[in-house]
Design a protein around this motif. Structure first.
Motif, PDB file in Angstrom:
ATOM      1  N   ARG A  32      10.394  15.977  34.958  1.00 56.32           N
ATOM      2  CA  ARG A  32      10.995  16.794  34.392  1.00 56.32           C
ATOM      3  C   ARG A  32      11.510  16.549  33.369  1.00 56.32           C
ATOM      4  NH1 ARG A  32       9.129  19.495  39.129  1.00 56.32           N
ATOM      5  NH2 ARG A  32      10.945  19.042  40.265  1.00 56.32           N
ATOM      6  N   ARG A  33      12.413  15.696  32.983  1.00 57.48           N
ATOM      7  CA  ARG A  33      13.460  15.383  33.114  1.00 57.48           C
ATOM      8  C   ARG A  33      12.841  14.932  31.419  1.00 57.48           C
ATOM      9  NH1 ARG A  33      16.829  14.471  37.323  1.00 57.48           N
ATOM     10  NH2 ARG A  33      16.006  12.263  37.585  1.00 57.48           N
TER      11      ARG A  33
ATOM     12  N   TRP B 176       9.661  15.117  30.295  1.00 63.50           N
ATOM     13  CA  TRP B 176       8.867  15.808  29.807  1.00 63.50           C
ATOM     14  C   TRP B 176       9.023  16.221  28.352  1.00 63.50           C
ATOM     15  CZ3 TRP B 176       4.120  16.550  29.365  1.00 63.50           C
ATOM     16  CH2 TRP B 176       3.724  17.417  28.892  1.00 63.50           C
TER      17      TRP B 176
ATOM     18  N   GLU C 209       8.290  10.026  40.213  1.00 66.00           N
ATOM     19  CA  GLU C 209       9.427  11.255  41.011  1.00 66.00           C
ATOM     20  C   GLU C 209       8.950  12.652  39.550  1.00 66.00           C
ATOM     21  OE1 GLU C 209      10.164  12.071  43.914  1.00 66.00           O
ATOM     22  OE2 GLU C 209       9.426   9.262  43.595  1.00 66.00           O
ATOM     23  N   PRO C 210       8.646  14.056  40.563  1.00 63.32           N
ATOM     24  CA  PRO C 210       8.913  15.161  39.739  1.00 63.32           C
ATOM     25  C   PRO C 210       9.962  15.775  38.719  1.00 63.32           C
ATOM     26  CG  PRO C 210       8.209  15.595  42.120  1.00 63.32           C
ATOM     27  CD  PRO C 210       9.554  14.030  41.841  1.00 63.32           C
ATOM     28  N   ASP C 211      10.950  15.335  39.538  1.00 65.68           N
ATOM     29  CA  ASP C 211      12.797  16.046  38.754  1.00 65.68           C
ATOM     30  C   ASP C 211      12.268  14.826  37.182  1.00 65.68           C
ATOM     31  OD1 ASP C 211      13.148  17.625  40.523  1.00 65.68           O
ATOM     32  OD2 ASP C 211      14.487  16.164  41.333  1.00 65.68           O
ATOM     33  N   ASN C 212      11.869  13.254  37.287  1.00 68.10           N
ATOM     34  CA  ASN C 212      12.070  12.598  36.644  1.00 68.10           C
ATOM     35  C   ASN C 212      11.490  13.153  35.542  1.00 68.10           C
ATOM     36  OD1 ASN C 212      14.059  10.982  37.978  1.00 68.10           O
ATOM     37  ND2 ASN C 212      13.218   9.959  38.410  1.00 68.10           N
TER      38      ASN C 212
END
Length: 105
Positions: A31-32, A34, A26-29
């Motif tokens: 980003r977290r 990164w 998932e994109p939010d995961n």
């Protein structure tokens, strides 16, 4: 032989499957995560978007057809790919200007 439910869930779903279940992250995961990924790879302060930009530019420089690159990065329109990411190499610019000079005499 029948697989357990856990193994069935871990089946890869295709390109780029970094989650533990074999599904796209998932994109939010992402980003977290990164910061940790970046540190482990020794990338300094590089932003995730910088990596995306580098990937697209390298693919185009390697001669991957723009419509394939567009599909990889998920742009809805090839104009986005070509306008934002396609940077002609310096040698290509020189060759183009040399051709123009030759044509003009």
């Amino acid at each position: 032989m029948r697989r357990s439910r856990c193994c069935r869930r871990r089946r890869s779903s295709g390109i780029g499957t970094p989650s533990r279940l074999g599904t796209p992250m998932e994109p939010d995961n992402l980003r977290r995560s990164w910061g940790r990924i970046r540190a482990a790879a020794g990338l300094g302060s590089m932003r995730l978007h910088d990596m995306r930009h580098t990937c697209v530019s390298l693919l185009l420089d390697l001669g991957v057809p723009p419509h394939i690159v567009r599909e990889i990065v998920g742009h809805s329109d090839i104009e986005v790919t070509m306008t934002i990411y396609a940077h002609a190499a310096l040698d290509e610019k020189r060759a183009a200007l040399r051709k123009l000079g030759d044509a003009l005499g």
